[in-house]
Design a protein around this motif. Sequence first.
Motif, PDB file in Angstrom:
ATOM      1  N   GLN A 164      43.742  40.444  30.614  1.00 16.84           N
ATOM      2  CA  GLN A 164      44.565  41.782  31.170  1.00 16.84           C
ATOM      3  C   GLN A 164      43.646  42.917  30.717  1.00 16.84           C
ATOM      4  O   GLN A 164      43.391  43.788  31.485  1.00 16.84           O
ATOM      5  CB  GLN A 164      45.925  41.987  30.662  1.00 16.84           C
ATOM      6  CG  GLN A 164      46.437  42.991  31.131  1.00 16.84           C
ATOM      7  CD  GLN A 164      46.651  44.242  29.973  1.00 16.84           C
ATOM      8  OE1 GLN A 164      46.393  43.878  28.867  1.00 16.84           O
ATOM      9  NE2 GLN A 164      47.018  45.555  30.332  1.00 16.84           N
ATOM     10  N   VAL A 165      43.002  42.796  29.448  1.00 14.04           N
ATOM     11  CA  VAL A 165      42.451  43.514  28.524  1.00 14.04           C
ATOM     12  C   VAL A 165      40.849  43.717  29.413  1.00 14.04           C
ATOM     13  O   VAL A 165      40.480  44.911  29.719  1.00 14.04           O
ATOM     14  CB  VAL A 165      42.211  43.533  27.251  1.00 14.04           C
ATOM     15  CG1 VAL A 165      41.021  44.384  26.762  1.00 14.04           C
ATOM     16  CG2 VAL A 165      43.570  43.692  26.619  1.00 14.04           C
ATOM     17  N   ARG A 166      40.431  42.737  29.769  1.00 15.00           N
ATOM     18  CA  ARG A 166      39.116  42.564  30.400  1.00 15.00           C
ATOM     19  C   ARG A 166      39.350  43.112  31.965  1.00 15.00           C
ATOM     20  O   ARG A 166      38.513  43.889  32.205  1.00 15.00           O
ATOM     21  CB  ARG A 166      38.752  40.892  30.369  1.00 15.00           C
ATOM     22  CG  ARG A 166      37.206  41.031  30.546  1.00 15.00           C
ATOM     23  CD  ARG A 166      36.569  39.720  30.266  1.00 15.00           C
ATOM     24  NE  ARG A 166      35.497  39.266  30.722  1.00 15.00           N
ATOM     25  CZ  ARG A 166      34.321  40.005  30.313  1.00 15.00           C
ATOM     26  NH1 ARG A 166      34.234  40.845  29.285  1.00 15.00           N
ATOM     27  NH2 ARG A 166      33.022  39.633  30.789  1.00 15.00           N
ATOM     28  N   PHE A 167      40.408  42.852  32.548  1.00 12.63           N
ATOM     29  CA  PHE A 167      40.627  43.161  33.765  1.00 12.63           C
ATOM     30  C   PHE A 167      40.597  44.694  33.914  1.00 12.63           C
ATOM     31  O   PHE A 167      40.071  45.282  34.702  1.00 12.63           O
ATOM     32  CB  PHE A 167      42.044  42.738  34.541  1.00 12.63           C
ATOM     33  CG  PHE A 167      42.455  43.193  35.642  1.00 12.63           C
ATOM     34  CD1 PHE A 167      41.571  42.879  36.858  1.00 12.63           C
ATOM     35  CD2 PHE A 167      43.411  44.314  35.648  1.00 12.63           C
ATOM     36  CE1 PHE A 167      42.007  43.219  38.048  1.00 12.63           C
ATOM     37  CE2 PHE A 167      43.945  44.584  36.856  1.00 12.63           C
ATOM     38  CZ  PHE A 167      43.366  44.178  38.115  1.00 12.63           C
ATOM     39  N   ASP A 168      41.292  45.319  33.006  1.00 16.33           N
ATOM     40  CA  ASP A 168      41.600  46.907  32.900  1.00 16.33           C
ATOM     41  C   ASP A 168      40.065  47.391  32.810  1.00 16.33           C
ATOM     42  O   ASP A 168      39.692  48.432  33.525  1.00 16.33           O
ATOM     43  CB  ASP A 168      42.233  47.249  31.564  1.00 16.33           C
ATOM     44  CG  ASP A 168      43.764  47.154  31.906  1.00 16.33           C
ATOM     45  OD1 ASP A 168      44.101  46.666  33.049  1.00 16.33           O
ATOM     46  OD2 ASP A 168      44.836  47.731  31.314  1.00 16.33           O
ATOM     47  N   VAL A 212      41.693  34.534  40.836  1.00 16.66           N
ATOM     48  CA  VAL A 212      41.651  33.451  39.659  1.00 16.66           C
ATOM     49  C   VAL A 212      40.380  33.697  38.910  1.00 16.66           C
ATOM     50  O   VAL A 212      39.184  33.867  39.394  1.00 16.66           O
ATOM     51  CB  VAL A 212      41.506  31.687  40.197  1.00 16.66           C
ATOM     52  CG1 VAL A 212      42.782  31.555  40.769  1.00 16.66           C
ATOM     53  CG2 VAL A 212      40.461  31.627  41.406  1.00 16.66           C
ATOM     54  N   ALA A 213      40.434  33.362  37.518  1.00 21.38           N
ATOM     55  CA  ALA A 213      39.389  33.616  36.671  1.00 21.38           C
ATOM     56  C   ALA A 213      38.588  32.217  36.500  1.00 21.38           C
ATOM     57  O   ALA A 213      38.173  31.632  35.370  1.00 21.38           O
ATOM     58  CB  ALA A 213      39.940  33.951  35.067  1.00 21.38           C
ATOM     59  N   LYS A 250      35.126  36.828  40.165  1.00 21.31           N
ATOM     60  CA  LYS A 250      33.590  36.925  40.360  1.00 21.31           C
ATOM     61  C   LYS A 250      33.447  37.307  41.868  1.00 21.31           C
ATOM     62  O   LYS A 250      32.595  38.410  42.169  1.00 21.31           O
ATOM     63  CB  LYS A 250      32.878  35.615  40.081  1.00 21.31           C
ATOM     64  CG  LYS A 250      32.639  35.611  38.697  1.00 21.31           C
ATOM     65  CD  LYS A 250      31.338  34.587  38.238  1.00 21.31           C
ATOM     66  CE  LYS A 250      30.777  34.731  37.016  1.00 21.31           C
ATOM     67  NZ  LYS A 250      29.834  33.825  36.596  1.00 21.31           N
ATOM     68  N   GLU A 251      33.906  36.855  42.848  1.00 18.41           N
ATOM     69  CA  GLU A 251      33.858  37.089  44.313  1.00 18.41           C
ATOM     70  C   GLU A 251      34.237  38.632  44.386  1.00 18.41           C
ATOM     71  O   GLU A 251      33.619  39.407  45.165  1.00 18.41           O
ATOM     72  CB  GLU A 251      34.530  36.152  44.940  1.00 18.41           C
ATOM     73  CG  GLU A 251      34.249  34.964  45.409  1.00 18.41           C
ATOM     74  CD  GLU A 251      35.207  34.003  46.040  1.00 18.41           C
ATOM     75  OE1 GLU A 251      35.695  34.718  47.197  1.00 18.41           O
ATOM     76  OE2 GLU A 251      35.648  32.941  45.796  1.00 18.41           O
ATOM     77  N   LEU A 252      35.260  39.106  43.597  1.00 19.18           N
ATOM     78  CA  LEU A 252      35.648  40.285  43.920  1.00 19.18           C
ATOM     79  C   LEU A 252      34.704  41.577  42.842  1.00 19.18           C
ATOM     80  O   LEU A 252      35.310  42.550  42.699  1.00 19.18           O
ATOM     81  CB  LEU A 252      37.238  40.340  43.515  1.00 19.18           C
ATOM     82  CG  LEU A 252      37.925  39.581  44.424  1.00 19.18           C
ATOM     83  CD1 LEU A 252      39.409  39.371  44.059  1.00 19.18           C
ATOM     84  CD2 LEU A 252      37.892  40.195  45.739  1.00 19.18           C
ATOM     85  N   SER A 283      37.882  32.802  32.429  1.00 19.31           N
ATOM     86  CA  SER A 283      38.749  32.570  31.288  1.00 19.31           C
ATOM     87  C   SER A 283      40.153  31.666  31.407  1.00 19.31           C
ATOM     88  O   SER A 283      40.129  31.648  32.466  1.00 19.31           O
ATOM     89  CB  SER A 283      38.964  33.836  30.584  1.00 19.31           C
ATOM     90  OG  SER A 283      39.678  34.597  31.378  1.00 19.31           O
ATOM     91  N   GLY A 284      40.467  31.473  30.297  1.00 20.07           N
ATOM     92  CA  GLY A 284      41.804  30.802  30.449  1.00 20.07           C
ATOM     93  C   GLY A 284      42.118  30.076  29.022  1.00 20.07           C
ATOM     94  O   GLY A 284      41.469  30.457  28.022  1.00 20.07           O
TER      95      GLY A 284
END
Lengths: 502, 156, 325
Positions: free
Chosen positions: C174-178, C226-227, C242-244, C250-251
């Motif tokens: 979530q932190v990375r997504f933000d 999905v990551a 990545k496509e986006l 990660s996971g």
Amino acid sequence: MAGLEHLLAALTPINLAFALFGVVAGTVIGAIPGLTATMSVAVLVPLTFAMPTSSALILMGAIYTGAIYGGAYSAILLNTPGTPSAIATTFDGYPLAKKGDGDYAITIACLASVIGGLVGALALMTLAPPLSQVALAFGSVEYFWLAIFGLSLIAALSEGSLLKGVAGGALGLLLSCIGVAEVAGDVRLTFGLQTLLSGIQIVAALIGLYCIPVLIDLVAQPGHHLQVDSGSRGFRLGEAVRYLWGDKINTIRSAVIGTVVGILPGAGGSIASLVSYSEARRTAKPGQAYGKGEPGGIIASESANNATVGGGFIPTLVLGIPGTPPDAVILGALLVQGVRTGPSLFTNQGEIVYTFIWGLILATILMLPTGLFIGRYAYRTIITLPKALLVPAIAFMTIIGSYAIRNNISDVIIMIVLGGLGWIIGRFGFTASPIVLGLILGPIAESGFVQAWTIGTATDDRFGMFFGRPISIAIIVFTLFTLLSPLVLARLQKIKEQAHAD
Amino acid sequence: MPTEPRSDTGGAVVSAILIGVACLVIWDSMSYMDKDSAVFPRTFAGVLIVASAAYIVKWLLGRGEAGPGADTGSLPRRVLLVGIMLGGTMAMPWIGFIGAALPVFAALTLVAMYDPWTRFRVLVYPLIGIAIVLGFFYLFREVLQVPLPTGDLFDS
Amino acid sequence: MKTTRRSLVLTGAALAFVAGIGLTAQPAPAQAEYPEKPISYIIPFGPGGESDITARLQQPFFKEKFGQDLVISYKPGGGGAVGWATLNTLKGDGYTMMGVNLPHIVLQPQQKDVGYKTDDITMLYWFHYTPDAIVVTDDSPFKTLQDLIKHAKENPGKVIFSGSGKGTAPHLAQVRFDKLAGVKTTYVPFKGTGASVAALMGKQVSAAMAFTTVAANYEKTRLLAVAMEKRHPRFPDVPTFKELGMDIVSGAYRGIAVPKSTPEPVRQKLTAMIKAVNEDPAFRKKMEEGGFAVVDYAHGKSADDFLSSFAKSVTASAKEAGLLK
């Protein structure tokens, strides 16, 4: 639908044998403090791989329900909940046994467990899909208030001094924080000790705080553990049935509470028995002395905790969200078998589900005769075993039991130390029950609070979050009612007496 | 049989200790990285301080509420019970489960013995003790698959 | 005295009964070659969790290939730390191994003294991971990830993610997504993935930062992204981050370790056995159906390189999230 063909499918010899074996083994395991329902189900998992799904479910469901019932034995006879679900059974069960009515208490517990189990299973059979919505309607803030409701029981349970009860409850809440924080990322209150890293395991704490003081006092005096009346009185079944019939509202209400609380993932049997005990106590009839050996207290606790079995399967099977910890293990076994739970399980694979539910009902009914017999045997063993064997045997069971919960010596050491300290402060009026309530309810209260606060902050409506949701308001009202009604009643009584005197 | 209110000095001492515990909790909570972890312990440490302090005040006013009263019975036996259990448990990683359980069982039998030792008891009690320990050992290790400590010294 | 004797006889009978239950669980006759007896497989978490379930999935394949049982036991506590702290005290005879999880073993020792260091753990294999994924309910207004990002940009902080715990794979994701999407969202930690999904289904939160396994196990849920490096075979329609345009792969990784005292030849043998299970096509299919992503980083350079690159990136994210100093 739930028709006869599924009943017949459940009645095959192999399924019947599983149901019987499961209930008997579960009862024996549940009676040993430290061996929980979760563990007994987990042990069976590898055996179930080779079985048809419905048979596997019947076996696991039967051992689960048996274990929840078996927990009542040690609660009644040793003041030690065999499983956390039986915690409220100790409040009245042990005093009743001390008075010499342990056999009666066990029969009451057996009958109440069977009724509770049946109510839960029937709810699962008939109302599972709609009832599963309860699990979703209950959000973080509701769990927080439910925990507060449970904590309000401290007021009733602190014999003697309310201030000491509150202090004990707060101490229990702090003890529950030890170790790696549940929802936050910190390691708390370990003071560098590896032993404390895993925190205080609730079952180990229950054994320590309840059973060790009993042992300590047992060893100090030559007298018998429980008072015994001479002569055999059989099961005292008629007496027990009559009592249950007289207290039927309590029996049914507790079963319903147990079913609903069982549906809530994150609550479970201990909360169910505490909530229904609290309600039974609040609505006590004149002459019922709760906390001093009132059979109604056993009914409330045992009826509710066995109802959580059926109740807990509702979100497990309908939503794939385990209602109780043993359900999580059963869900895992189903996933390995390739069975995907979800709303379509009931429609597409109805034969599995309904055969299982019938099997669970059969197992619950089988619990009546087996429970009475095993209970009678447990009672006789406890009252006739000489003290010089009883003390080491119980002490040995507490050690091996608290080790087996997490295969950790630290839990045993914490158990004994807590028990010794609990005995000492108990001498000065700080009783075990408020501390245990704090320990059990602490994690639920804390995570519910942190989650609700975070969500409330994000939506700029913290007040609405905590005080604006209908279920929350209902729980708050109940809490206030439980706390205030004894005060109001006492005041009314005083006014009445004064009126008489004038 | 609650007698007339006693001073309950013990209750006040326990309260004072609990205030100390609460202070320790607050001190520990200073080191948390995540402020969410600190809210709950600090709040209830506060509750603990308030409740305990209120009790001490009550006690100072001569209105203490004593516990269940003076205890009777043998204190040495009590201490021995807890000591033996704790000692046996701590020794378990070294001497193994059976190695610790049998002596603990025997010692506790002696501590809890009030009846005279007849020949029957001398013969039968140890046998029962061994049967219980071995029976549970088997139940836990083989049936319930609990990895009981085997003991570093013997390394069986 | 009579009652005493009677109860003693009864006690004996009860023990006999209890012992009788166990007779069914006797191990199979021993074989001459390693493994000669069942192998103890310790899961440092409680039963019913995902680490348990995946071990259970491996169990039958192991038994079929090598004729010995994997006996699963649990040593939960401290988010796995209690188990890992005792790993090197266990016997290194090749009959004891323990499940290991990432990011746990990288982050825990950096946060506080938890009784072990990352380097203390002797890895045999990293065998799969549950890729992070953004999950919504099937009636959610967010049809695509862009919908969610757009909403989050217009309403900073108002998009609420539920997730399992703090300092965990979902939290770091979530932190990375933000950061990568340039938005501010709120993260609410729950106790376990199940509870975070319950909060999602109960509409307490806008989305769950969870795993691909969630969509495989729960009806009425949808994945937004999905990551993973490539799309998950079970969900061919769901794009990767990545496509986006966001580099998030990660996971939560799982693997297996042994006590340090296990000799190298035994380590090699055990590694080969785990590899054989993990590469079994039927096993792979089962795992993929369950939403897992199978990987193969075996004992030696492969596992070491993977761990060090993972540790580097996860430590950086944790520092960004304020979890590490």
